[in-house]
Design a protein around this motif. Structure first.
Motif, PDB file in Angstrom:
ATOM      1  N   SER A  13       0.255   3.893   1.623  1.00 46.94           N
ATOM      2  CA  SER A  13       0.496   3.741   3.329  1.00 46.94           C
ATOM      3  C   SER A  13       2.257   3.232   3.716  1.00 46.94           C
ATOM      4  N   HIS A  53      -0.806  -4.750   6.372  1.00 50.43           N
ATOM      5  CA  HIS A  53      -2.483  -4.646   7.147  1.00 50.43           C
ATOM      6  C   HIS A  53      -3.133  -4.490   6.333  1.00 50.43           C
ATOM      7  N   GLU A  54      -2.891  -5.326   4.659  1.00 45.57           N
ATOM      8  CA  GLU A  54      -4.051  -5.515   4.192  1.00 45.57           C
ATOM      9  C   GLU A  54      -3.847  -6.682   3.298  1.00 45.57           C
ATOM     10  N   ASP A  79      -8.613  -2.788   2.499  1.00 43.10           N
ATOM     11  CA  ASP A  79      -8.211  -1.496   2.270  1.00 43.10           C
ATOM     12  C   ASP A  79      -8.947  -0.932   1.502  1.00 43.10           C
ATOM     13  N   CYS A 128       1.174  -1.557  -0.473  1.00 43.94           N
ATOM     14  CA  CYS A 128       0.257  -0.085  -0.599  1.00 43.94           C
ATOM     15  C   CYS A 128       0.986   1.740  -0.173  1.00 43.94           C
TER      16      CYS A 128
HETATM   17 ZN   LIG Z   1      -3.200   0.333   2.676  1.00 44.10          ZN
END
Ligand SMILES: [Zn+2]
Ligand SMILES: NC(=O)c1ccc[n+]([C@@H]2O[C@H](COP(=O)([O-])OP(=O)(O)OC[C@H]3O[C@@H](n4cnc5c(N)ncnc54)[C@H](O)[C@@H]3O)[C@@H](O)[C@H]2O)c1
Ligand SMILES: [Zn+2]
Length: 396
Positions: A48, A67-68, A169, A46
């Protein structure tokens, strides 16, 4: 016990795949009998993550990223009632307890019980509670009954996994940006940024019935990707001011709604396109959004940025012309997307072929080993969303 490998942040510009602990149903001393262990089916890189990998945060060496996450439940804790071993599930990137005031109000991006330092947590992210990231083979997901979205049919889900992997996400995030900007049937929208979040937002605007979706960026390949599914585009290196470029497309220099899918690493427009100018998007969207219009801000803004262009920006203070937004009665909506507010509806939109989200963001499947190169290519502006398939489970 199984071995586990994950993508670790090493130092600015460097990630590596290393052997890591197999997950436990715990976070340090905190027991997580409400959690599950997942064998990861897909886990996406990502924008992020890039903020950390570019050294723009205080992420510590060795932080396991990711986190995905989408995965198969292989172990369920004592207190998990409704999620079962063998379920194929999407994990919202926000970790939420389901028990606090904010969770009860559906504000799962700012759960009060999962991060001692501040409201809100995520897997594999700096300042987000210390939960281990999921760009790995196995990961632990707490509060499984509350957090997880189970796919109704595993075989059907594996066929559409390139799309469904985006439910953790960027699809909900892009959609949330559009919803909070007030996009609806007939809207004329400006989306700043043609990265995966911007493209997911643009596709969401179409799903919501927008009449015209205009996407601005400086990377020609990403703009071409936006055009591939019916967006208008503006190359901000040479089409300025933004209001004039919008007028060329829709006849007037304004839009109904705007969405910032860029965040604090924004670059300037025109001759300044090579320089970082963190308030550019916020100021330019206030300029072009009509009086009474809405502005969604999923793009990330931080409270501390060691690599910022000036002292104020190092503390997250940007030079924003709020008076303009005030004069135009704009509404602004910031923050993490509360993924579970949208993920079930968007899953159905995928399963019933109402949206081609993987195509819109140009999903490319890579192995865990290839993730190091994936990070490099993504940082270089590739018009792709890299999805890691750590166990080689995704069919061609
Ligand atoms: Zn993300
Ligand atoms: N709110 C949330 O819950 C949430 C969730 C996911 C991602 N994010 C954030 O969304 C942002 C976008 O994520 P991404 O994965 O698409 O990242 P990305 O870095 O791939 O995309 C950002 C794009 O913005 C472009 N850009 C830079 N300056 C610009 C400007 N002035 N105008 C228009 N475009 C400009 C860049 O060229 C790039 O293509 C990031 O800040 C990310 O952290 C937020
Ligand atoms: Zn909570």
């Amino acid at each position: 016990m199984c071995k586990n490998h994950g993508v670790a942040y090493v130092k600015p510009g460097k990630v590596e795949v290393r052997e890591i602990d197999y997950p436990k149903l715990a976070l340090g001393d905190r027991k997580c009998h409400h959690g599950v262990i997942l064998k990861i089916v897909s886990t996406n890189i990502c924008g992020s993550d890039q903020h950390m990998v570019r050294g723009r945060t205080t992420a510590p060496e060795g932080l396991i990223l990711g986190h995905e996450i989408t995965g198969l439940v292989i172990e369920a804790g004592r207190d998990v009632e409704f999620i079962k071993e063998g379920d194929l599930v999407s994990v919202p990137f926000n970790i939420a307890c389901g028990r606090c005031r904010n969770c009860k109000e559906g504000k799962t991006g700012i759960c009060l019980n999962v991060n001692p330092a501040r409201p809100g947590a995520a897997y594999g992210y700096v300042d987000m509670g210390g939960w281990v990231g999921g760009q790995s083979e196995y990961v632990m997901v707490p509060y499984a009954d509350f957090n997880l979205l189970k796919f109704p049919d595993k075989d059907q889900a594996m066929e559409k996994i390139r799309d469904l992997t985006l439910l953790s996400d960027i699809f909900p995030t892009g959609y949330h940006g559009a919803v909070t900007a007030g996009v609806g049937p007939g809207s004329i929208v400006y989306v700043a940024g043609a990265g995966p979040v911007g493209l997911a937002c643009a596709a969401s605007c179409h799903l919501l019935g927008a009449a015209v979706v205009i996407v601005g960026d400086m990377i020609p390949e990403r703009l071409a990707q936006a055009r591939s599914f019916g967006c208008e585009t503006i190359d901000l290196r040479n089409k300025t001011p933004l209001a004039d470029a919008i007028a060329e497309i829709v006849g007037v220099p304004e839009v109904d709604c705007a969405v910032d899918c860029v965040g604090f690493e924004a670059r300037g427009h025109g001759a300044d396109a090579d320089k970082e100018a963190p308030a550019t998007v916020l100021n330019s969207v206030m300029d072009v959004t009509r009086a009474g219009g809405g502005i969604g801000i999923p793009g990330l803004y931080v409270t501390g940025d060691p690599g910022a262009v000036d002292e104020a920006a190092k503390k997250g203070s940007l030079s924003i012309r709020l008076g303009l937004g005030w004069a135009k009665s704009h509404s602004f909506h910031t923050g993490q997307c509360p993924v579970m507010r949208y993920h079930r509806q968007l899953m159905n939109a995928i399963l019933y072929d109402k949206v081609q989200i993987a195509k819109a963001v140009n999903v490319q499947i890579i192995s865990l080993k290839e993730s190091v190169q994936g990070y490099k290519d993504f940082d270089g502006g590739a018009a792709k969303k890299f999805v890691i398939d750590p166990h080689g489970l995704i069919p061609n």
